[in-house]
Design an enzyme around this catalytic site. Structure first.
Site, PDB file in Angstrom:
ATOM      1  N   LYS A  80       0.859  -1.195   0.000  1.00 51.92           N
ATOM      2  CA  LYS A  80       0.000   0.000   0.000  1.00 51.92           C
ATOM      3  C   LYS A  80       0.880   1.223   0.000  1.00 51.92           C
ATOM      4  O   LYS A  80       2.014   1.187   0.501  1.00 51.92           O
ATOM      5  CB  LYS A  80      -0.879   0.020   1.252  1.00 51.92           C
ATOM      6  CG  LYS A  80      -2.102   0.897   1.107  1.00 51.92           C
ATOM      7  CD  LYS A  80      -3.175   0.172   0.316  1.00 51.92           C
ATOM      8  CE  LYS A  80      -4.470   0.922   0.273  1.00 51.92           C
ATOM      9  NZ  LYS A  80      -5.573  -0.016  -0.065  1.00 51.92           N
TER      10      LYS A  80
HETATM   11  N1  GLU Z   1      -7.156  -0.008  -3.383  1.00 53.48           N
HETATM   12  C1  GLU Z   1      -7.930  -1.194  -3.602  1.00 53.48           C
HETATM   13  C2  GLU Z   1      -8.038  -2.012  -2.332  1.00 53.48           C
HETATM   14  O1  GLU Z   1      -7.934  -1.486  -1.240  1.00 53.48           O
HETATM   15  C3  GLU Z   1      -7.456  -1.992  -4.804  1.00 53.48           C
HETATM   16  C4  GLU Z   1      -6.047  -2.493  -4.739  1.00 53.48           C
HETATM   17  C5  GLU Z   1      -5.547  -3.064  -6.069  1.00 53.48           C
HETATM   18  O2  GLU Z   1      -6.338  -3.235  -6.990  1.00 53.48           O
HETATM   19  O3  GLU Z   1      -4.365  -3.353  -6.131  1.00 53.48           O
HETATM   20  O4  GLU Z   1      -8.312  -3.180  -2.361  1.00 53.48           O
END
Ligand code: GLU
Length: 421
Positions: free
Chosen positions: A111
């Protein structure tokens, strides 16, 4: 005010580690493995300059955390928010590890975030910030290494800038370095709607299990972004009555139901759902406690806490957001007979279609929307069924059940790879 203070004191990383500890304890994970999975593998902190429109230089702080890479490259979004901090990004990265494992896509958890209120920046400033942050991240990201995606306050345009910046630096076009791209750049059909679509698939499965008819259900949705806004629209399409929605400015309530397309048009025109004609303005906190059948928290962390969990009336809670419920609140909701679909299962549709997008990019392939949604449905339904089965077998709530499955998968991958050197 009291609730606000309480929320500010809850640390997402502490929540994430406590959720993990519960599962690790039940699984009787060996102590060494527990210590490994309890911490992120790496965390990058960057301070980087951006030339603002007035000619001044501003320095921003950004993070990228990779939690566990045993099952594949790091995967997870990048968020732009004034309250981002390292602990939040660590929690979100750990949740991505479990999320990818619950649905069985071959990624580890990652993240990123930048401390910024993007509504205060011009488009040119946002582009400058994104391109410089992408450059700072270039020591970590790559199609085989770490693949960012949109999250809170970032979107397909943000991904296009990151993809372009990365590609300019290596000298050729690398679509698979990010997912959630615009379709002309190799984005997947169905990716924008994927998180909300997955939320709705899990709600359908839960409703079937609970004997609830969605056409007779009232729904309240906290958040009107990519997850909340589209979930509200899709729930209305299922025949449910959406009685409340909200955004950062506040919530709107209409017991007879809201016309979601009209609310979206109002929000586009005025910048908020608040003040929608024919509805009553209420607060985000009040929305959570409405007399409703289904509640979809699709905004930020720590919304359902020990302070308000006892007043939640919805029978079914579907976590579109990451981390909206604290461990204390989980216990209260479970004791009160509420059925909660946990974030790592409920909102996993986004990363699942991100995986489809990455596969299409690497294969130079293009899938139809029908194929994307069929495969998404198959994966979400299978993950829901195994979680429900574990929850009933182990007599635990759905969050702990999802953790039991996910943590075991990651633990197996980590331990079978063994310790290097
Ligand atoms: N930000 C989204 C989540 O929290 C998608 C993450 C992604 O597709 O890599 O799952």
């Amino acid at each position: 005010m009291a609730t606000q203070q309480l929320v500010a004191e809850i640390n997402a990383w502490d929540v994430a580690q406590r959720q993990f500890d519960l599962a690790a304890e039940r699984l009787q994970l060996p102590a060494g493995l527990r210590k490994v999975l309890r911490e992120p593998k790496r965390a990058l902190i960057v301070h980087f300059p951006v030339k603002m429109d007035d000619g001044e230089v501003e320095v921003f702080t950004g993070y990228r955390v990779q939690h566990n890479l045993s099952r594949g490259p790091a995967k997870g979004g990048i968020r732009y928010h004034q309250n981002v901090d390292l602990d939040e990004v660590k929690a979100l990265a750990m949740w991505m590890t479990w999320k990818c494992a619950v649905v069985g896509v071959p990624f580890g958890g990652g993240k990123g975030g930048v401390v910024v209120d993007p509504s205060k920046l011009s488009l040119r400033e946002l582009e400058g910030l994104t391109r410089r942050f992408a450059t700072e991240l270039s020591i970590l990201i790559g199609p085989e290494r770490d693949i960012p995606a949109p999250d809170v306050n970032t979107n397909a345009q943000t991904m296009a800038w990151i993809m372009d910046t990365y590609s300019m630096n290596v000298g050729y076009t690398v679509p698979a370095v990010v997912t959630g791209k615009p379709i002309p750049l190799g984005g997947s059909e169905g990716r924008t709607e994927a998180t909300a679509q997955g939320v709705v698939y899990t709600i359908q499965d839960a409703a079937r299990h609970l004997g609830m008819d969605l056409r007779k259900c009232r729904v309240a949705v906290q958040g009107f972004g990519n997850v909340g806004g589209i979930s509200a629209r899709l729930m209305a399409k299922e025949g449910a009555t959406v009685i409340a929605v909200s955004d950062v400015r506040g919530a709107i309530y209409r017991p007879e139901g809201l016309d979601i397309e009209a609310v979206s048009a109002h929000s586009r025109a005025t910048g908020s759902v608040v003040g929608f004609p024919g509805s009553r303005d209420i607060s985000n906190a009040e929305l959570l406690e409405l007399d409703t059948d289904i509640l979809i928290p699709a905004a930020m962390e720590n919304q359902i806490t020990a302070a308000n969990a006892g007043r939640i009336q919805a029978r079914l809670i579907a976590e579109g957001a990451n981390g909206p419920t604290t461990p204390e609140a989980d216990e209260i909701l479970y004791a009160n007979g509420k059925f909660l679909i946990p974030d790592i299962l409920c909102n996993a549709g986004g990363v699942t279609v991100s995986y489809f997008e990455w596969v299409q990019n690497l294969d130079r392939d293009l899938w139809s929307i029908g194929h994307v949604n069929d495969k998404l449905h198959e994966i979400m339904t299978r993950a829901f069924a195994s979680t429900l089965e574990a929850s009933l077998r182990e007599q635990v709530n759905m969050r702990t059940a999802a953790y039991l499955l996910a943590v075991q998968r990651v633990a197996d991958a980590t331990s079978v790879r063994g310790l290097y050197p």
